[in-house]
Design a protein around this motif. Structure first.
Motif, PDB file in Angstrom:
ATOM      1  N   THR A   1       0.828  -1.200   0.000  1.00 29.12           N
ATOM      2  CA  THR A   1       0.000   0.000   0.000  1.00 29.12           C
ATOM      3  C   THR A   1       0.868   1.257   0.000  1.00 29.12           C
ATOM      4  O   THR A   1       2.076   1.195   0.257  1.00 29.12           O
ATOM      5  N   LYS A   2       0.241   2.388  -0.253  1.00 26.95           N
ATOM      6  CA  LYS A   2       0.953   3.676  -0.251  1.00 26.95           C
ATOM      7  C   LYS A   2       1.586   3.941   1.129  1.00 26.95           C
ATOM      8  O   LYS A   2       2.730   4.367   1.225  1.00 26.95           O
TER       9      LYS A   2
ATOM     10  N   LYS B   1       4.592   1.793   1.657  1.00 23.98           N
ATOM     11  CA  LYS B   1       5.727   2.309   0.872  1.00 23.98           C
ATOM     12  C   LYS B   1       6.382   3.494   1.577  1.00 23.98           C
ATOM     13  O   LYS B   1       7.602   3.601   1.633  1.00 23.98           O
TER      14      LYS B   1
END
Length: 144
Positions: free
Chosen positions: A2-3, A6
């Motif tokens: 997922t963002k 990250k």
């Protein structure tokens, strides 16, 4: 990945489920929060498993703070509050050179958008932390 995962990985943080949830929660908040407030909200929303205790929250926040992704705000209430730090142009986090506002009615503390110009700081000093808090009544409370 997922963002949020990250973002954590890019800052050298192993993105556990709880760390990801805590960071995502802080990123959404409009005002700074205490560890206790965060715990209450997570428990009410059933986002916390039975093994997550106040130590889990404290360690995650301290890790985020160490990586400068979160900053602590001392707003004069004797209870530490936390907010996500600003990202600079290189998508890294650093010293937040901005003021905060603490409302004496609703007791919320928010980060104000205007930055303190770095050129106003003397060259021979290295700033590691800034804590500027304006205290008063916020717009919502004044309108009541």
């Amino acid at each position: 990945m997922t963002k949020t995962e990250k973002i954590l990985s890019n800052h050298g943080i192993r993105p556990t489920q709880m760390r990801s949830k805590i960071y995502k929660f802080l990123k959404r908040k409009q005002s700074a929060v205490t560890l206790r407030e965060m715990q209450k909200i997570f428990v009410l929303k059933s986002e916390v498993d039975k093994t997550a205790d106040k130590t889990t929250f404290y360690r995650a926040i301290k890790l985020f703070e160490e990586k400068r992704m979160v900053h602590q705000i001392d707003d004069g209430t004797a209870i530490a509050k936390y907010a996500v730090s600003d990202e600079n142009v290189a998508n890294t986090y650093g010293t937040d050179l901005h003021m905060h506002f603490h409302c004496t009615d609703c007791r919320k503390t928010i980060c104000l958008p205007n930055k303190i110009p770095e050129e106003s700081l003397p060259d021979e000093y290295e700033v590691n932390n800034v804590n500027l808090v304006l205290i008063g009544i916020c717009k919502k409370c004044r309108e009541k």
